[in-house]
Design a protein around this motif. Structure first.
Motif, PDB file in Angstrom:
ATOM      1  N   HIS A   9      87.087 -10.383 -21.946  1.00 38.42           N
ATOM      2  CA  HIS A   9      86.036  -9.409 -21.589  1.00 38.42           C
ATOM      3  C   HIS A   9      85.083  -9.981 -20.539  1.00 38.42           C
ATOM      4  CE1 HIS A   9      83.333  -6.060 -22.028  1.00 38.42           C
ATOM      5  NE2 HIS A   9      82.317  -6.902 -22.302  1.00 38.42           N
ATOM      6  N   ASN A  26      89.478  -3.175 -14.887  1.00 37.47           N
ATOM      7  CA  ASN A  26      88.641  -3.174 -16.081  1.00 37.47           C
ATOM      8  C   ASN A  26      89.284  -2.359 -17.206  1.00 37.47           C
ATOM      9  OD1 ASN A  26      86.670  -4.841 -15.073  1.00 37.47           O
ATOM     10  ND2 ASN A  26      85.411  -3.179 -14.258  1.00 37.47           N
ATOM     11  N   ASP A  30      90.388  -3.842 -20.726  1.00 36.15           N
ATOM     12  CA  ASP A  30      89.944  -3.262 -21.996  1.00 36.15           C
ATOM     13  C   ASP A  30      91.141  -3.019 -22.923  1.00 36.15           C
ATOM     14  OD1 ASP A  30      87.285  -3.320 -21.325  1.00 36.15           O
ATOM     15  OD2 ASP A  30      87.209  -1.222 -20.654  1.00 36.15           O
ATOM     16  N   ILE A  33      92.261  -6.327 -24.191  1.00 32.17           N
ATOM     17  CA  ILE A  33      91.338  -6.808 -25.218  1.00 32.17           C
ATOM     18  C   ILE A  33      91.641  -6.132 -26.555  1.00 32.17           C
ATOM     19  CG2 ILE A  33      88.926  -6.758 -25.956  1.00 32.17           C
ATOM     20  CD1 ILE A  33      88.153  -7.166 -23.013  1.00 32.17           C
TER      21      ILE A  33
END
Length: 166
Positions: A9, A26, A30, A33
């Motif tokens: 992150h 991004n 995400d 993650i």
């Protein structure tokens, strides 16, 4: 050291001309993650399950070892009981054989003794019969003698005593 979801992150990439679309990167990060967090959770759950299963396996292994030892001890005890029973049976048999031999020997000795006594009694009866026969014959002879009146009583008693002793 493995990456954590926070490392992913907080990762910052340098900017260049004609670089990747920042929103796409991004968004992808995400997603990575989320998937990485999910995999970490799943991995921890599997490790916990593995530990629980390992504990159960150890428990059952201990039970198995205990049962094996118990079976071996029981088998040894049964063998010992069987061997003791055989020894006791052999002792009882030997004792019975000794008693039987003693009883037989006692019976044979008594039988010999009775047999000897019977033989002795037969001899005594034969002697007694012979003496009695002699006495009776002497008395008959006295009855047949013509000079019955002339005999003195003392002479008759003496001949009876001599026959009985004789």
């Amino acid at each position: 050291m493995p990456l954590s979801p926070l490392d992913i992150h907080n990762k910052e990439f340098g900017r260049r001309l004609r670089g990747y679309d920042e929103d796409e990167v991004n968004e992808f990060l995400d997603q990575v993650i989320k998937d990485y967090e999910s995999l970490i959770r799943e991995n921890k759950e599997l490790q916990n399950q593995m530990l629980a299963l390992q504990e159960r396996l150890n428990h059952f292994t201990n039970i198995e070892e205990t049962l094996s030892k118990t079976i071996i001890i029981a088998q040894e005890a049964a063998d010992e009981v069987r061997n003791n029973a055989k020894k006791e049976a052999q002792l009882i048999i030997k004792e019975s054989e000794k008693n039987a031999d003693r009883i037989i020997n006692d019976s044979l000795a008594k039988s010999r003794k009775v047999s000897l006594e019977v033989e002795e009694l037969k001899k005594q009866a034969s002697v007694y019969r012979a003496r009695f026969r002699t006495l009776v014959e002497a008395q008959l002879e006295l009855l047949t003698v013509d000079g019955w009146d002339t005999l003195e009583p003392q002479q008759a008693r003496q001949s009876e005593h001599e026959l009985l002793r004789g």
